[in-house]
Design an enzyme around this catalytic site. Structure first.
Site, short mmCIF file in Angstrom:
data_model
loop_
_atom_site.label_atom_id
_atom_site.label_comp_id
_atom_site.label_asym_id
_atom_site.label_seq_id
_atom_site.Cartn_x
_atom_site.Cartn_y
_atom_site.Cartn_z
CD GLU A 40 56.16 20.54 10.33
OE1 GLU A 40 55.03 20.60 9.81
OE2 GLU A 40 56.90 19.53 10.24
NE ARG A 44 48.55 20.54 11.17
CZ ARG A 44 48.81 19.26 11.42
NH1 ARG A 44 48.20 18.65 12.42
NH2 ARG A 44 49.69 18.59 10.69
CE LYS A 128 54.58 16.81 6.20
NZ LYS A 128 53.96 17.94 6.92
#
Length: 207
Positions: A40, A44, A128
């Site tokens: 993943e 950001r 998640k």
């Protein structure tokens, strides 16, 4: 690949914050060498999308996806970059509408029973749990399993080598997410052997 298959592809899904796309291929190669291939890359940093494309093109055995998908534009840009899946810390109506037409797995984030039920109503069964430790962690997951046994989770947030195995022992956990596989010091030193060693330890965790 379904979202459930994604979460069961390996015990740990590393949460990667890549600031230099030039490191992406070496980092992915090091993780794959240790037995971790579901990666993943969080959206950001300005380098994230380029990093996803580099990994997708040059490390074909890796299953690389985009994390921190917050908006429809994030999801579109991630797909354009070659992401094989998406993960979000939450689920908004706009994001739901954007992800529905895609054939790629998308894993929304939830933190409560009501949010999990809303995601289930929207058609998601793989989710998640975020931020896992802050919202109840293992105790919350155990409680959710009773009324919602059809859900599979990737708890993320506060997961580390000391508690990962306990999470993975839960029947509704497919994998855990964590950033400890790519520590800043190892990235700065280009210490790929250290990252491979961490990946090998993580890959050995049992579910």
């Amino acid at each position: 690949m379904t979202a459930e298959e994604l979460l069961r592809a390996g015990p740990v899904m590393p949460v990667l914050v890549i600031r230099d796309a030039g490191q992406a291929v070496d980092l992915a190669t090091a993780l794959v060498a240790g037995g971790i291939r579901t990666l993943e890359v969080t959206l950001r940093t300005p380098a994230a999308l380029h990093a996803i494309r580099q990994i997708r093109d040059r490390v074909p055995v890796a299953l690389v996806g985009a994390g921190t998908v917050l908006s429809p534009s994030d999801w579109q840009r991630a797909q354009d970059a070659g992401a094989l899946f998406g993960i979000s810390p939450g689920l908004t109506p706009a994001l739901l509408a954007a992800t529905r037409p895609s054939s790629l797995p998308f894993v929304p984030g939830v933190a409560t029973a009501s949010e999990a039920m809303a995601a289930l109503d929207a058609g998601f069964t793989a989710m998640k749990l975020f931020p896992a430790e802050a919202v109840g962690g293992q105790a919350l997951l155990k409680s959710l399993h009773g009324p919602l046994p059809q859900l599979l989770f990737c708890p993320t947030g506060g997961i580390h080598p000391g508690n990962a195995a306990a999470y993975l022992a839960l029947p509704n956990v497919g994998c855990v997410g964590g950033s400890w596989l790519a520590p800043e010091a190892a990235l700065a030193a280009h210490d790929w052997a250290a990252i491979t060693a961490l990946a090998r330890e993580a890959a050995a965790l049992r579910r």
